[in-house]
Structures are given as structure tokens and as C-alpha cells.
Design an enzyme around this catalytic site. Structure first.
Site, mmCIF file in Angstrom:
data_model
loop_
_atom_site.group_PDB
_atom_site.id
_atom_site.type_symbol
_atom_site.label_atom_id
_atom_site.label_comp_id
_atom_site.label_asym_id
_atom_site.label_seq_id
_atom_site.Cartn_x
_atom_site.Cartn_y
_atom_site.Cartn_z
ATOM 1 N N GLY A 167 0.827 -1.208 0.000
ATOM 2 C CA GLY A 167 0.000 0.000 0.000
ATOM 3 C C GLY A 167 0.855 1.248 0.000
ATOM 4 N N ARG A 211 19.900 10.383 -1.420
ATOM 5 C CA ARG A 211 20.898 11.443 -1.175
ATOM 6 C C ARG A 211 21.897 11.031 -0.097
ATOM 7 N NH1 ARG A 211 18.018 17.012 -2.851
ATOM 8 N NH2 ARG A 211 17.806 16.348 -5.035
ATOM 9 N N ARG A 217 1.696 -5.125 -5.813
ATOM 10 C CA ARG A 217 1.698 -6.366 -5.039
ATOM 11 C C ARG A 217 2.212 -7.458 -5.977
ATOM 12 N NH1 ARG A 217 -2.474 -3.350 -2.273
ATOM 13 N NH2 ARG A 217 -1.661 -3.102 -0.175
ATOM 14 N N ASP A 239 3.694 -4.172 6.704
ATOM 15 C CA ASP A 239 3.825 -5.498 7.245
ATOM 16 C C ASP A 239 4.173 -6.577 6.206
ATOM 17 O OD1 ASP A 239 3.346 -7.171 9.394
ATOM 18 O OD2 ASP A 239 1.320 -7.615 8.668
ATOM 19 N N GLY A 240 3.401 -6.633 5.128
ATOM 20 C CA GLY A 240 3.601 -7.650 4.090
ATOM 21 C C GLY A 240 4.944 -7.481 3.405
ATOM 22 N N THR A 276 3.535 2.960 5.889
ATOM 23 C CA THR A 276 2.127 2.550 5.891
ATOM 24 C C THR A 276 1.303 3.574 6.664
ATOM 25 O OG1 THR A 276 0.534 0.986 6.830
ATOM 26 C CG2 THR A 276 2.709 0.947 7.801
ATOM 27 N N ASP A 287 -1.231 2.878 8.270
ATOM 28 C CA ASP A 287 -1.935 2.191 9.359
ATOM 29 C C ASP A 287 -1.246 2.317 10.727
ATOM 30 O OD1 ASP A 287 -3.569 1.342 7.321
ATOM 31 O OD2 ASP A 287 -2.578 -0.591 7.097
ATOM 32 N N ASP A 324 0.743 0.300 12.065
ATOM 33 C CA ASP A 324 0.555 -0.980 12.769
ATOM 34 C C ASP A 324 1.836 -1.797 12.904
ATOM 35 O OD1 ASP A 324 0.784 -1.478 10.081
ATOM 36 O OD2 ASP A 324 -0.834 -2.937 9.989
ATOM 37 N N ARG A 338 -28.066 14.167 12.679
ATOM 38 C CA ARG A 338 -27.877 12.768 12.273
ATOM 39 C C ARG A 338 -26.758 12.101 13.055
ATOM 40 N NH1 ARG A 338 -28.424 14.191 5.896
ATOM 41 N NH2 ARG A 338 -30.591 13.563 5.730
ATOM 42 N N ARG A 371 -6.662 -1.671 8.365
ATOM 43 C CA ARG A 371 -6.330 -3.096 8.205
ATOM 44 C C ARG A 371 -6.148 -3.794 9.552
ATOM 45 N NH1 ARG A 371 -2.508 -5.469 3.643
ATOM 46 N NH2 ARG A 371 -0.897 -4.638 4.931
ATOM 47 N N GLU A 404 -17.685 11.109 19.009
ATOM 48 C CA GLU A 404 -18.273 10.498 20.218
ATOM 49 C C GLU A 404 -17.576 9.198 20.596
ATOM 50 O OE1 GLU A 404 -20.242 12.538 18.291
ATOM 51 O OE2 GLU A 404 -20.166 13.652 20.182
ATOM 52 N N ASN A 414 -27.688 15.947 19.634
ATOM 53 C CA ASN A 414 -28.546 16.003 18.455
ATOM 54 C C ASN A 414 -27.798 15.561 17.202
ATOM 55 O OD1 ASN A 414 -26.906 18.118 18.028
ATOM 56 N ND2 ASN A 414 -28.501 19.690 18.007
ATOM 57 N N HIS A 458 -10.033 5.546 -0.428
ATOM 58 C CA HIS A 458 -8.657 5.794 -0.864
ATOM 59 C C HIS A 458 -8.186 7.221 -0.713
ATOM 60 C CE1 HIS A 458 -9.060 1.751 -2.428
ATOM 61 N NE2 HIS A 458 -7.747 1.737 -2.382
HETATM 62 P P1 ADP Z 1 2.019 -4.025 2.780
HETATM 63 O O1 ADP Z 1 3.507 -4.018 2.644
HETATM 64 O O2 ADP Z 1 1.419 -2.672 2.573
HETATM 65 O O3 ADP Z 1 1.565 -4.707 4.059
HETATM 66 P P2 ADP Z 1 1.087 -6.385 1.252
HETATM 67 O O4 ADP Z 1 0.676 -7.128 2.454
HETATM 68 O O5 ADP Z 1 0.166 -6.358 0.085
HETATM 69 O O6 ADP Z 1 1.420 -4.855 1.552
HETATM 70 O O7 ADP Z 1 2.484 -6.989 0.774
HETATM 71 C C1 ADP Z 1 3.187 -6.423 -0.316
HETATM 72 C C2 ADP Z 1 4.000 -7.478 -1.016
HETATM 73 O O8 ADP Z 1 4.967 -8.041 -0.118
HETATM 74 C C3 ADP Z 1 3.227 -8.673 -1.523
HETATM 75 O O9 ADP Z 1 2.557 -8.416 -2.734
HETATM 76 C C4 ADP Z 1 4.338 -9.698 -1.701
HETATM 77 O O10 ADP Z 1 5.056 -9.453 -2.893
HETATM 78 C C5 ADP Z 1 5.260 -9.370 -0.519
HETATM 79 N N1 ADP Z 1 4.942 -10.336 0.569
HETATM 80 C C6 ADP Z 1 3.952 -10.256 1.483
HETATM 81 N N2 ADP Z 1 3.925 -11.350 2.279
HETATM 82 C C7 ADP Z 1 4.933 -12.158 1.833
HETATM 83 C C8 ADP Z 1 5.440 -13.445 2.206
HETATM 84 N N3 ADP Z 1 4.890 -14.141 3.200
HETATM 85 N N4 ADP Z 1 6.483 -13.953 1.497
HETATM 86 C C9 ADP Z 1 7.053 -13.261 0.502
HETATM 87 N N5 ADP Z 1 6.617 -12.051 0.088
HETATM 88 C C10 ADP Z 1 5.580 -11.496 0.742
#
Ligand code: ADP
Length: 326
Positions: free
Chosen positions: A14, A28, A75, A106-107, A129, A131, A133, A166, A175, A191, A218, A256
Site C-alpha cells: 500500500g 541522497r 503487489r 507489514d507484508g 504505511t 496504518d 501498525d 444525524r 487493516r 463520540e 442532536n 482511498h
Molecule cells: P504491505 O507491505 O502494505 O503490508 P502487502 O501485504 O500487500 O502490503 O504486501 C506487499 C508485497 O509483499 C506482496 O505483494 C508480496 O510481494 C510481498 N509479501 C507479502 N507477504 C509475503 C510473504 N509471506 N512472502 C514473501 N513475500 C511477501
């Protein structure tokens, strides 16, 4: 001292405002420390398909203020396979790139960790990110900008909510993390915030209704973190409509737009410091770490901790929101 001579930079997963400031900083700081720097386009996808260009300082001119990422992001399922990662390694070898700086969530850092272990390849991660997180850092790049964007949107929705008396459920990204929902709720004087982290203990909506938010006001604004755990803004709105048919309930899903816009000063400074720290980490032979910021100091967080440890929400903030929403 490290014998690394070149750094490849990529943004993955993301997108987040401030990624450009981070790319600029790594480029740089890298060049001024004597590294060759390569921009890798479209994350792991572009790494595998060899979309790589050597960067000079000019490649990153005039981008600190721009949202999105000049390197694009993507991705990539292929990177999740050993064959895909082998292909990525071969491409890096061909270009003589001997370290990576991965900017993502994270991913992306999970992928970086696997790749680093598989090929003994030096990688430094930057938390990019909205998030917020990732464990081990107080802030992630893009979070503050997204928070400010949400706050501005909620301010606008409040005008119409008040005029029509409302109840608005406003869904924000996260996420499975409630940082955006909770902090934007405090900042916008909402709230309540319905967040996944505490849904397991209580039915937050029932609690909210029991506490009488519908009697005394209200108009009301409730921030909801997108997550199967919270049920999202639509699900919650439907429950209220079913129980209180007379109440005028509306939903707004911000979507988005939360990812866009020029990064705030905080995000630009964060990304600049983290980018420079990533180069220092490589010079210092640190590897497989994410750069974090804690109490305004740079820290190195091992990938495994950043990814696997859970970053908890601050209960004091939850209490503050509750106390101020009477
Ligand atoms: P983010 O980095 O924002 O959390 P994603 O979770 O979509 O985004 O992960 C981005 C990319 O990181 C994935 O499309 C993939 O190429 C790589 N990735 C995520 N999890 C794994 C994994 N378990 N093993 C290898 N590559 C991974």
C-alpha cells in the site's frame, strides 16, 4: 565496516504519503556516503522483471512534497514463491546491487525478511504505511498525513451531521488496527471509535448505546476501523437502524482519499530521518532491521519483532476519548 557498495530502493504494498521523502533521503544519504543507488520500480514485481534505473541526486529533486511514490508500488504473488525470489536475486546480482532498502508495510517487510534470510542479503526496511501498525516504532511514514486528512473530512461531515441532527458512522482504513480510528476520533472530537483491538472484550456498540450517546446529543459521529472484527460502518449502521428505526443514521466510507495528498511536516521529517538512518545502518553492517522512531530517537528493530509483535493501542487514549465525549 561494511563492504556494501550499492543500494537498491523499492516501495511495495500500500502506498503512503512520505514515501517520496524517504526515497529522496535514502538516495541522497546513500550517494553522499559513496554508495551507488538504484531505483527499483513497482516493488518486488519490478525487481523480478528488472525495472531498475541508477539514480543520481537529480532523480529525487522536487519530490519531498509529493504524495504517492515516484517508484510506483505493486503487489507481487511471484515474490511469495522460492522461484520468484531466486529470480529477484539473479536480477540484483546482474546489476551489482548488494543491499536493499524496502519501504512498505507489514507484508513488504515479511517478504524482505524471508528474502534476506534465504540469500543472506542485507536489507534495511522503512515502515511505510498509513496504518501505523508496525511494532517498535511510534510512527510509520504516512500515518500522520492520513490522520490529518481524516480529521479534515470528519470536520466537514460534522457540519452536515449537526445541521440534519444525524448519527454518522465514518469508516476509516487501518487493516485490523485501530490507530487511525482512535486518534482521528480524538482529534475531531467524535463520540466514539469502534476498533478491532477491543471488540473481543465488549460489544462496543451496545456499550455506546447503553451509555446514552443517542439521548444527549442532536448529532453524533462515530469513527469505525475497517475490519471484519468491527463489522465496518455499514454493519454497525444497520444494527442501529434495526434497533432504533427513528434515528437518522448515515454512513461515510472515506476510502482511498486517505492515502493521498502532500505529506505533513511530521511525515517528511520522519521519512528524511529514517532514510538517512537506513544508510547509516548499512554502513554500520546492521541488517534485517526496520528503522523505527521511539521517543524521537532512531532505533533499529529486528524484522521479526516489527512484524510479529503486536503494537497495542493506548488505553489512556481510549479513556480520554470516552471522558471527553459525554
Ligand atoms: P504491505 O507491505 O502494505 O503490508 P502487502 O501485504 O500487500 O502490503 O504486501 C506487499 C508485497 O509483499 C506482496 O505483494 C508480496 O510481494 C510481498 N509479501 C507479502 N507477504 C509475503 C510473504 N509471506 N512472502 C514473501 N513475500 C511477501
Amino acid at each position: 565496516m561494511s563492504n556494501i557498495k550499492s543500494i537498491g530502493i523499492l516501495t511495495s504494498g500500500g502506498d503512503a504519503p512520505g514515501m517520496n521523502a524517504a526515497i529522496r533521503a535514502v538516495t541522497r544519504a546513500g550517494i553522499s556516503s559513496g554508495f551507488k543507488v538504484f531505483g527499483i520500480y513497482r516493488g518486488y514485481k519490478g525487481l523480478i522483471s528488472d525495472e531498475i534505473e541508477e539514480f543520481s541526486t537529480q532523480n529525487v529533486s522536487n519530490i519531498i512534497q509529493r504524495g504517492g511514490t515516484i517508484l510506483k508500488t505493486a503487489r507481487c504473488k511471484e515474490f511469495e514463491t522460492p522461484e520468484g525470489r531466486q529470480c529477484a536475486y539473479d536480477v540484483l546480482k546482474r546489476h551489482g546491487i548488494d543491499s536493499l532498502c524496502v519501504i512498505g508495510g507489514d507484508g513488504s517487510l515479511t517478504g524482505a525478511r524471508i528474502f534476506a534470510n534465504e540469500f543472506q542479503f542485507p536489507i534495511v526496511g522503512l515502515p511505510g504505511t498509513i496504518d501505523n501498525d508496525l511494532y517498535g516504532t511510534d510512527w510509520t511514514i504516512g500515518y500522520d498525513t492520513a490522520l490529518n486528512t481524516i480529521m479534515e473530512c470528519v470536520d466537514k461531515i460534522r457540519d452536515t451531521a449537526t445541521s440534519h441532527e444525524r448519527l454518522f458512522f465514518i469508516e476509516v482504513m487501518g487493516r485490523n488496527a485501530g490507530f487511525l480510528a482512535l486518534n482521528s476520533a480524538i482529534a475531531a472530537g467524535a463520540e466514539a471509535a469502534i476498533i478491532p483491538e477491543i471488540s473481543t472484550d465488549v460489544d462496543q456498540l451496545a456499550e455506546l448505546i447503553k451509555n446514552g450517546f443517542r439521548k444527549s446529543k442532536n448529532s453524533s459521529i462515530v469513527l469505525v476501523a475497517e475490519s471484519p472484527v468491527t463489522g465496518g460502518a455499514m454493519g454497525l449502521a444497520q444494527r442501529v437502524k434495526d434497533e432504533y428505526p427513528n434515528y437518522d443514521v448515515r454512513v461515510s466510507i472515506l476510502g482511498h482519499l486517505q492515502r493521498g495528498g502532500s505529506p505533513t511536516a511530521l511525515d517528511r521529517i520522519l521519512a528524511s530521518r529514517m532514510g538517512a538512518a537506513a544508510v547509516d545502518a548499512l554502513l554500520d553492517d546492521q541488517r534485517n532491521v526496520m528503522i523505527g522512531i521511539r521517543n524521537d530517537e532512531i532505533v533499529y528493530v529486528p524484522f521479526v519483532k516489527a512484524i510479529q509483535n503486536e503494537k497495542t493501542v493506548n488505553r489512556e487514549k481510549l479513556n480520554t476519548l470516552r471522558r471527553l465525549s459525554i
